[in-house]
Design a protein around this motif. Sequence first.
Motif, PDB file in Angstrom:
ATOM      1  N   GLY A 183       0.819  -1.344   0.069  1.00 16.33           N
ATOM      2  CA  GLY A 183       0.048  -0.177  -0.025  1.00 16.33           C
ATOM      3  C   GLY A 183       0.723   1.217   0.073  1.00 16.33           C
ATOM      4  O   GLY A 183       0.462   2.309  -0.247  1.00 16.33           O
ATOM      5  N   GLN A 184       2.292   1.147   0.330  1.00 18.34           N
ATOM      6  CA  GLN A 184       2.820   2.500   0.329  1.00 18.34           C
ATOM      7  C   GLN A 184       3.406   2.534  -1.215  1.00 18.34           C
ATOM      8  O   GLN A 184       3.809   1.828  -1.883  1.00 18.34           O
ATOM      9  N   PRO A 185       3.449   4.000  -1.654  1.00 21.18           N
ATOM     10  CA  PRO A 185       4.142   4.150  -2.632  1.00 21.18           C
ATOM     11  C   PRO A 185       5.531   3.777  -2.693  1.00 21.18           C
ATOM     12  O   PRO A 185       6.288   3.872  -1.835  1.00 21.18           O
ATOM     13  N   PHE A 255      14.471 -11.086 -10.332  1.00 24.75           N
ATOM     14  CA  PHE A 255      14.936  -9.703  -9.778  1.00 24.75           C
ATOM     15  C   PHE A 255      13.596  -8.738  -9.866  1.00 24.75           C
ATOM     16  O   PHE A 255      13.759  -7.611  -9.625  1.00 24.75           O
ATOM     17  N   GLU A 256      12.435  -9.308 -10.448  1.00 23.26           N
ATOM     18  CA  GLU A 256      11.410  -8.516 -10.631  1.00 23.26           C
ATOM     19  C   GLU A 256      10.601  -7.993  -9.215  1.00 23.26           C
ATOM     20  O   GLU A 256      10.703  -8.830  -8.032  1.00 23.26           O
ATOM     21  N   GLN A 257      10.465  -6.698  -8.936  1.00 26.53           N
ATOM     22  CA  GLN A 257       9.938  -6.114  -7.935  1.00 26.53           C
ATOM     23  C   GLN A 257       8.853  -5.090  -8.322  1.00 26.53           C
ATOM     24  O   GLN A 257       9.190  -4.187  -9.090  1.00 26.53           O
ATOM     25  N   PRO A 258       7.641  -5.273  -7.741  1.00 22.30           N
ATOM     26  CA  PRO A 258       7.072  -6.444  -6.765  1.00 22.30           C
ATOM     27  C   PRO A 258       7.083  -7.618  -7.618  1.00 22.30           C
ATOM     28  O   PRO A 258       7.116  -7.871  -8.708  1.00 22.30           O
ATOM     29  N   VAL A 278       4.432 -10.272   8.189  1.00 18.60           N
ATOM     30  CA  VAL A 278       4.607  -8.805   7.613  1.00 18.60           C
ATOM     31  C   VAL A 278       3.459  -8.580   6.908  1.00 18.60           C
ATOM     32  O   VAL A 278       2.809  -9.191   6.186  1.00 18.60           O
ATOM     33  N   THR A 279       2.966  -7.202   7.236  1.00 21.72           N
ATOM     34  CA  THR A 279       1.792  -6.827   6.549  1.00 21.72           C
ATOM     35  C   THR A 279       1.812  -6.848   5.036  1.00 21.72           C
ATOM     36  O   THR A 279       2.826  -6.318   4.521  1.00 21.72           O
ATOM     37  N   GLY A 280       0.857  -7.486   4.499  1.00 17.63           N
ATOM     38  CA  GLY A 280       1.010  -7.469   2.924  1.00 17.63           C
ATOM     39  C   GLY A 280       1.908  -8.739   2.475  1.00 17.63           C
ATOM     40  O   GLY A 280       2.274  -8.843   1.280  1.00 17.63           O
ATOM     41  N   ASP A 281       2.477  -9.411   3.412  1.00 18.48           N
ATOM     42  CA  ASP A 281       3.320 -10.847   3.149  1.00 18.48           C
ATOM     43  C   ASP A 281       4.776 -10.523   2.880  1.00 18.48           C
ATOM     44  O   ASP A 281       5.642 -11.027   3.443  1.00 18.48           O
ATOM     45  N   PHE A 282       4.903  -9.224   2.366  1.00 13.07           N
ATOM     46  CA  PHE A 282       6.527  -8.879   2.070  1.00 13.07           C
ATOM     47  C   PHE A 282       6.634  -7.505   1.750  1.00 13.07           C
ATOM     48  O   PHE A 282       5.784  -6.844   1.068  1.00 13.07           O
TER      49      PHE A 282
END
Length: 523
Positions: A183-185, A255-258, A278-282
Amino acid sequence: MPSSMPHSTVAVVLGTLCVSLPAVAAPAKPATAWLARPSEAARVARVEAGLKPISLPGEAPTTLSLQRWMALYDVPGLSIAVFDRGSLVWAKGYGVKRAGTEDAVTPDTRFQAASISKPISALATLHHAEANKWSLDEDVNARLVSWKVPENDLTREQKVTLRRILSHSAGLTVHGFRGYAAGQPVPTLLQVLDGAPPANSSPVRVDILPGSQMRYSGGGYTVVQQLLEDQLHRPFARIMQETIIAPLGLKHSTFEQPLPAALAAQAATGTLDGGASVTGDFHVYPERAAAGLWTTPSDLARIAMEVSKAYQGKSRRVLSQAMVKQMLSPQPTGQFGLGFALPGGGRFAHGGGNEGFRCILLADPATGSGVAVMTNSDNGSRLFDRILDAVATEYGWKDFAPKGGRLDETFDLLVRSKGIDAGIAWLQSKPTLQEGDTLSPSLLNEIGYARLNGGKTADALKAFEANVALFPQDANAHDSLGEGYLKAGRKSEAAASYKKSLELDPKNTNAVKVLKELGAVTP
């Protein structure tokens, strides 16, 4: 401030270790194991049964199974791969992908490799350097296009080079990255490099003379990521796919993020100290070169075996023998080669810690042997020495596993079992240290932040105050005490601690920032 990467931990107080250990649930079904050959099954069992016991002061040694150690440290999932003489001999998953579920860890479960991303990124960088794309010793600003390392008096005297960045001696700032919760930018790479919103890290800048000393810098590897993208005109994840992942046949790495949604079912969920997920899994890490790899221990083993084969002159799929020998040679400023840490005995290694994940890779290039361990817990690293020692003993690897005392482990277990006061009293009363023990400010600092982030502010203050008493000249100890006082609402004491930290370290920008917010006059 935290000594290394921030820990969002929840403290757990257990009963006395020798009296009451946590109950351990039956293994998740189905049991998950992969063996290269049936003859390894007995060796796996001996590794699992061969974990060294630990003695708390005044108590008899206690032997625990791997599953009980995992339960003690709130490690829901763990995965191991062992390679011996150039072959992957076994890999096995333990526990579950997410705390509180029955979704078993398998050898194909992906974990965040965290800082082990760095030496893998270094392999790709050296590959392209060897292909005459660029020199390791030229000014990186000659190759950077989208962004430049800001010049100052230090860079005019000595240049930031790839060799210096890869060996953590370029004088660049930013030790590590916290990632971005669900949820964070998420900032762009350029925003990370300049510390611009929404980046949650400081700008990457030179504040030590390049080449003068070793200082670990995830910020430096973020510069490497930008350089690779500028020169190869492709996203970093694609560069790594084409240079390392596809050529080595790594089927469970990216190496893909997210992490793409299609791969989420294969991924472990990060776990905080105390067992909360962890909130949101990771977290998401746009700093891919420094912390962005998702992988398995088996794929890490394949990378280490390729490095070993190249070192022995038996492969050049990624690097030549000459370049690998450069990579694994200590640089003048410390115990790093070009990417990998060099712990001695000719071995190469690297550890990693992202929010909710801990992992380690250790290998001997001369024999092509080693081990990779990955966990989905902030406490996973507390199992590493014990596992490495058991594997090395079983396979007869001489002088392979870490040696020395267990001061930090004993201290942590005392705090968990008997409380913060007992742990601090024991630490303060130790007349001598065992070989391999290091009493450093980070020990109490880490415990303090675990308590602070877990809502146990009074315990955190006890740890921070004891740290300042033991290490009165450590600027970060005073900074952390200031944060503890601030959390407790004791603003005048917080200001005094931050002022002392700034006095000891005039470059402590965090102290300056907080003092301004408090309306306090800075020294």
